[in-house]
Design a protein around this motif. Structure first.
Motif, PDB file in Angstrom:
ATOM      1  N   ARG A  24     -11.563   4.241  13.455  1.00 44.88           N
ATOM      2  CA  ARG A  24     -10.492   3.266  13.664  1.00 44.88           C
ATOM      3  C   ARG A  24      -9.879   2.950  12.311  1.00 44.88           C
ATOM      4  NH1 ARG A  24     -12.907  -1.079  16.143  1.00 44.88           N
ATOM      5  NH2 ARG A  24     -12.740  -2.635  14.489  1.00 44.88           N
ATOM      6  N   ILE A  25      -8.586   3.179  12.200  1.00 46.48           N
ATOM      7  CA  ILE A  25      -7.854   2.925  10.966  1.00 46.48           C
ATOM      8  C   ILE A  25      -6.872   1.806  11.258  1.00 46.48           C
ATOM      9  CG2 ILE A  25      -6.368   3.920   9.192  1.00 46.48           C
ATOM     10  CD1 ILE A  25      -7.426   6.688  10.051  1.00 46.48           C
ATOM     11  N   GLU A  26      -6.934   0.731  10.487  1.00 46.50           N
ATOM     12  CA  GLU A  26      -6.098  -0.418  10.811  1.00 46.50           C
ATOM     13  C   GLU A  26      -5.597  -1.097   9.552  1.00 46.50           C
ATOM     14  OE1 GLU A  26      -8.724  -2.928  13.129  1.00 46.50           O
ATOM     15  OE2 GLU A  26      -9.203  -4.156  11.380  1.00 46.50           O
ATOM     16  N   ALA A  27      -4.495  -1.795   9.701  1.00 46.56           N
ATOM     17  CA  ALA A  27      -3.953  -2.626   8.629  1.00 46.56           C
ATOM     18  C   ALA A  27      -3.291  -3.845   9.253  1.00 46.56           C
ATOM     19  CB  ALA A  27      -2.951  -1.855   7.779  1.00 46.56           C
ATOM     20  N   ARG A  28      -3.373  -4.954   8.539  1.00 49.57           N
ATOM     21  CA  ARG A  28      -2.713  -6.187   8.968  1.00 49.57           C
ATOM     22  C   ARG A  28      -1.455  -6.339   8.113  1.00 49.57           C
ATOM     23  NH1 ARG A  28      -3.321 -11.928   7.662  1.00 49.57           N
ATOM     24  NH2 ARG A  28      -2.686 -13.174   9.472  1.00 49.57           N
ATOM     25  N   ILE A  29      -0.301  -6.333   8.782  1.00 54.79           N
ATOM     26  CA  ILE A  29       0.964  -6.180   8.075  1.00 54.79           C
ATOM     27  C   ILE A  29       2.013  -7.142   8.639  1.00 54.79           C
ATOM     28  CG2 ILE A  29       2.814  -4.549   7.476  1.00 54.79           C
ATOM     29  CD1 ILE A  29       0.833  -2.275   7.902  1.00 54.79           C
ATOM     30  N   LYS A  30       2.833  -7.651   7.744  1.00 54.46           N
ATOM     31  CA  LYS A  30       4.018  -8.442   8.109  1.00 54.46           C
ATOM     32  C   LYS A  30       5.241  -7.701   7.572  1.00 54.46           C
ATOM     33  CE  LYS A  30       4.823 -12.436   6.016  1.00 54.46           C
ATOM     34  NZ  LYS A  30       4.775 -13.888   5.693  1.00 54.46           N
ATOM     35  N   LEU A  31       6.252  -7.528   8.411  1.00 59.16           N
ATOM     36  CA  LEU A  31       7.375  -6.658   8.097  1.00 59.16           C
ATOM     37  C   LEU A  31       8.682  -7.430   7.937  1.00 59.16           C
ATOM     38  CD1 LEU A  31       6.660  -3.863  10.724  1.00 59.16           C
ATOM     39  CD2 LEU A  31       6.129  -3.789   8.275  1.00 59.16           C
ATOM     40  N   PRO A  32       9.593  -6.882   7.141  1.00 62.01           N
ATOM     41  CA  PRO A  32      10.961  -7.392   7.142  1.00 62.01           C
ATOM     42  C   PRO A  32      11.762  -6.707   8.248  1.00 62.01           C
ATOM     43  CG  PRO A  32      10.786  -5.647   5.530  1.00 62.01           C
ATOM     44  CD  PRO A  32       9.410  -5.783   6.175  1.00 62.01           C
ATOM     45  N   VAL A  33      12.904  -7.260   8.574  1.00 65.22           N
ATOM     46  CA  VAL A  33      13.822  -6.595   9.491  1.00 65.22           C
ATOM     47  C   VAL A  33      15.177  -6.486   8.802  1.00 65.22           C
ATOM     48  CG1 VAL A  33      12.661  -7.336  11.594  1.00 65.22           C
ATOM     49  CG2 VAL A  33      14.438  -8.777  10.609  1.00 65.22           C
ATOM     50  N   GLY A  34      15.963  -5.528   9.240  1.00 63.70           N
ATOM     51  CA  GLY A  34      17.291  -5.344   8.684  1.00 63.70           C
ATOM     52  C   GLY A  34      17.748  -3.921   8.880  1.00 63.70           C
ATOM     53  N   GLN A  35      19.033  -3.752   9.121  1.00 60.83           N
ATOM     54  CA  GLN A  35      19.600  -2.427   9.299  1.00 60.83           C
ATOM     55  C   GLN A  35      19.267  -1.544   8.089  1.00 60.83           C
ATOM     56  OE1 GLN A  35      21.122  -0.705  11.676  1.00 60.83           O
ATOM     57  NE2 GLN A  35      21.253   1.024  10.253  1.00 60.83           N
ATOM     58  N   GLY A  36      18.715  -0.363   8.374  1.00 59.82           N
ATOM     59  CA  GLY A  36      18.411   0.594   7.319  1.00 59.82           C
ATOM     60  C   GLY A  36      17.032   0.472   6.709  1.00 59.82           C
ATOM     61  N   LEU A  37      16.223  -0.483   7.158  1.00 61.45           N
ATOM     62  CA  LEU A  37      14.858  -0.626   6.636  1.00 61.45           C
ATOM     63  C   LEU A  37      13.890   0.159   7.511  1.00 61.45           C
ATOM     64  CD1 LEU A  37      14.779  -4.424   5.723  1.00 61.45           C
ATOM     65  CD2 LEU A  37      15.287  -2.473   4.224  1.00 61.45           C
ATOM     66  N   TRP A  38      12.911   0.809   6.859  1.00 56.59           N
ATOM     67  CA  TRP A  38      12.012   1.723   7.571  1.00 56.59           C
ATOM     68  C   TRP A  38      10.611   1.676   6.955  1.00 56.59           C
ATOM     69  CZ3 TRP A  38      13.275   7.693   7.804  1.00 56.59           C
ATOM     70  CH2 TRP A  38      12.394   8.327   8.677  1.00 56.59           C
ATOM     71  N   PRO A  39       9.847   0.599   7.172  1.00 56.44           N
ATOM     72  CA  PRO A  39       8.466   0.532   6.679  1.00 56.44           C
ATOM     73  C   PRO A  39       7.521   1.332   7.562  1.00 56.44           C
ATOM     74  CG  PRO A  39       9.024  -1.475   7.834  1.00 56.44           C
ATOM     75  CD  PRO A  39      10.272  -0.638   7.834  1.00 56.44           C
ATOM     76  N   ALA A  40       6.420   1.805   6.979  1.00 60.39           N
ATOM     77  CA  ALA A  40       5.490   2.640   7.746  1.00 60.39           C
ATOM     78  C   ALA A  40       4.086   2.579   7.172  1.00 60.39           C
ATOM     79  CB  ALA A  40       5.979   4.092   7.756  1.00 60.39           C
ATOM     80  N   PHE A  41       3.115   2.805   8.055  1.00 61.78           N
ATOM     81  CA  PHE A  41       1.689   2.958   7.747  1.00 61.78           C
ATOM     82  C   PHE A  41       1.260   4.210   8.487  1.00 61.78           C
ATOM     83  CE2 PHE A  41      -2.722   1.350   9.177  1.00 61.78           C
ATOM     84  CZ  PHE A  41      -3.359   1.921   8.088  1.00 61.78           C
ATOM     85  N   TRP A  42       0.786   5.254   7.753  1.00 66.40           N
ATOM     86  CA  TRP A  42       0.631   6.554   8.392  1.00 66.40           C
ATOM     87  C   TRP A  42      -0.385   7.400   7.650  1.00 66.40           C
ATOM     88  CZ3 TRP A  42       3.968  10.762   6.129  1.00 66.40           C
ATOM     89  CH2 TRP A  42       4.728  10.330   5.038  1.00 66.40           C
ATOM     90  N   THR A  43      -0.633   8.607   8.172  1.00 69.11           N
ATOM     91  CA  THR A  43      -1.575   9.534   7.557  1.00 69.11           C
ATOM     92  C   THR A  43      -0.955  10.929   7.480  1.00 69.11           C
ATOM     93  OG1 THR A  43      -2.726  10.563   9.449  1.00 69.11           O
ATOM     94  CG2 THR A  43      -3.386   8.298   8.851  1.00 69.11           C
ATOM     95  N   LEU A  44      -1.488  11.726   6.564  1.00 61.48           N
ATOM     96  CA  LEU A  44      -1.160  13.143   6.471  1.00 61.48           C
ATOM     97  C   LEU A  44      -2.443  13.929   6.268  1.00 61.48           C
ATOM     98  CD1 LEU A  44       1.986  13.135   4.144  1.00 61.48           C
ATOM     99  CD2 LEU A  44       1.917  13.985   6.501  1.00 61.48           C
ATOM    100  N   GLY A  45      -2.476  15.163   6.750  1.00 61.10           N
ATOM    101  CA  GLY A  45      -3.625  16.015   6.533  1.00 61.10           C
ATOM    102  C   GLY A  45      -3.830  16.295   5.046  1.00 61.10           C
ATOM    103  N   SER A  46      -5.076  16.252   4.624  1.00 59.74           N
ATOM    104  CA  SER A  46      -5.384  16.413   3.204  1.00 59.74           C
ATOM    105  C   SER A  46      -5.054  17.797   2.667  1.00 59.74           C
ATOM    106  CB  SER A  46      -6.867  16.100   2.955  1.00 59.74           C
ATOM    107  OG  SER A  46      -7.149  14.749   3.262  1.00 59.74           O
ATOM    108  N   ASP A  47      -4.828  18.765   3.557  1.00 57.43           N
ATOM    109  CA  ASP A  47      -4.482  20.116   3.110  1.00 57.43           C
ATOM    110  C   ASP A  47      -2.973  20.326   3.034  1.00 57.43           C
ATOM    111  OD1 ASP A  47      -3.900  20.091   5.789  1.00 57.43           O
ATOM    112  OD2 ASP A  47      -5.118  21.843   6.305  1.00 57.43           O
ATOM    113  N   ILE A  48      -2.194  19.259   2.975  1.00 59.36           N
ATOM    114  CA  ILE A  48      -0.745  19.330   2.945  1.00 59.36           C
ATOM    115  C   ILE A  48      -0.228  20.240   1.833  1.00 59.36           C
ATOM    116  CG2 ILE A  48      -0.671  17.178   1.601  1.00 59.36           C
ATOM    117  CD1 ILE A  48       2.020  18.157   4.076  1.00 59.36           C
ATOM    118  N   THR A  49      -0.895  20.215   0.683  1.00 57.11           N
ATOM    119  CA  THR A  49      -0.393  20.979  -0.457  1.00 57.11           C
ATOM    120  C   THR A  49      -0.574  22.480  -0.269  1.00 57.11           C
ATOM    121  OG1 THR A  49      -2.502  20.686  -1.612  1.00 57.11           O
ATOM    122  CG2 THR A  49      -0.753  19.094  -2.088  1.00 57.11           C
TER     123      THR A  49
END
Length: 417
Positions: A115-140
């Motif tokens: 279980r991967i979790e974060a407690r987050i408070k976000l702004p709002v507004g046109q053009g804003l794009w916050p994220a919490f995410w993962t990528l595979g470690s072999d990306i390179t």
């Protein structure tokens, strides 16, 4: 950097036939998860043992025609009052008109399942794009999308929901996911996934809104059976949200209270550091959805403690301090009185009240995190749990101590203010 392609919702292939979609909210089933890693952001600086910064504009605006320049400046990312703050600013920098920050745990912390979790408070507004995410470690070595990507939380513009997605390679880019239920993203919420060898489930505040089947690499989902690292960022502009306009308020700030990773069979128990000593909280009872409250906002010793509709008043705000023995005392903000078991009683049904801070066992509580992320408060003197009488849900229902029984009447969400 093509692996950051996060703005391609209109173009992706949705594989739905073998993916299980949960359309109706479902509460999380409790699992035997133990905390294996966390960053509580309680220090004075960003912990470089956990995080590194992406710098610059990436390839083609990180593959999405984003408009920001990511920096490692304190103006764009810093620790402030127990939060990681990621701040997007409107300013000329590095040939771009906006700055922001993007942190990743690549090469430092990576995980497979849990279980991967974060407690987050976000702004709002046109053009804003916050994220919490993962990528595979072999990306390179394998590139995107063969690395796999799990978007735990993405938010765009002024929407009253977030999104959960996954991206992978199935003879070309494949994607699955969708929006959460409606929430006020400008308030703190816990965004999480539960990722097992058979599925990925998305949650907001413990309520499930999406599920994907990855068992036995179905639909070429082998990307989700290997290590991933974590990312936190706030993009400005891009293919998905579009550009900011005159209504968009800058600076825009994303607050991250903590990031935690739990795994089944982990050996590290949830630490008391999950509770910030000196932090102010409201305690929301899981069974009733109501707040721990001092009756009538009273300030006299002996005033009753009850549950009441969450109203944000000082009578429902509690500052939690850790005692020298590791237990905690809870001091009501309005009255400066302590959460107290009347007469230092030990019997089931003994009343809980507000009383002058004495530092005795009747006012000491062990705060223990349950497997579902809620907490129970065990009184040190009696060994009994903070409990809502008869599992009541009405305003004014009394709060007492009772034998620890694991019911919702004894489970509390601790929401930091």
């Amino acid at each position: 950097m093509i692996h950051a392609l996060k703005g391609r919702k209109p173009y992706v292939l949705f594989l739905v036939l073998a993916l299980l979609v949960t359309l109706l909210p479902a509460t999380r089933a409790e699992a035997a998860y133990n905390l294996v890693w966390s960053d509580e952001f309680n220090g004075s600086t960003i912990d470089t043992n956990n995080w590194t910064f992406e710098i610059g504009t990436g390839s083609g605006g990180w593959g999405n025609n984003e408009l920001q320049y990511y920096t490692n400046r304190s103006e764009n990312a810093r620790i402030e009052n127990g939060n990681l703050v990621i701040e997007a600013r409107k300013e000329s920098y590095g040939g771009m008109n906006y700055t922001s920050a993007r942190l990743k745990s690549q090469g430092k912390k990576s995980f497979k399942y849990g279980r991967i979790e974060a407690r987050i408070k976000l702004p709002v507004g046109q053009g804003l794009w916050p994220a919490f995410w993962t990528l595979g470690s072999d990306i390179t070595t394998v590139g995107w999308p063969r690395s796999g990507e799990i978007d735990i939380m993405e938010h765009v513009n002024n929407e009253s929901n977030t999104h959960g997605y996954m991206h992978w390679d199935a003879n070309g880019h494949a994607s699955y996911g969708g929006p959460s239920h409606a929430i006020d993203v400008t308030q703190y919420h816990v965004y999480s996934v539960e990722w097992t060898p058979s599925s990925i489930k998305w949650f907001v505040d413990g309520v499930q809104f999406r599920e994907a089947n990855i068992a036995n690499n179905i639909n070429s989902t082998e990307e989700f059976h290997k290590d991933h690292f974590l990312l936190l960022n706030m993009a400005v502009g891009g293919n998905w949200p579009g550009s900011p306009n005159a209504s968009t308020a800058f600076p825009a700030k994303m607050y991250v209270d903590y990031v935690r990773v739990y795994q089944e069979g982990g050996t590290t128990p949830p630490p008391s550091s999950a509770i910030v000593s000196g932090g102010t909280y409201k305690l929301i009872n899981v069974n009733s959805g109501k707040a721990l409250d001092v009756s009538g906002a009273g300030t006299a010793p002996g005033t009753n403690v009850q549950i009441w509709t969450d109203n944000g008043t000082g009578a429902q705000k509690w500052t939690i301090y850790q005692n020298a023995d590791g237990s905690y005392k809870l001091i009501n903000v309005n009255s400066a009185l302590a959460l107290d078991v009347a007469g230092s009683g030990t019997a089931d049904g003994t009343n809980v009240q507000a009383w002058t801070d004495l530092g005795n066992g009747a006012q000491k509580w062990n705060i223990i995190r349950n497997a579902d992320g809620t907490y129970k408060l065990i009184n040190v003197n009696s060994g009994k749990a903070l409990d809502v009488s008869s599992s009541g849900t009405a305003d004014g229902t009394n709060v007492q101590i009772w034998n620890d029984n694991g019911t919702g009447a004894q489970k509390w969400q601790l929401v930091r203010l």
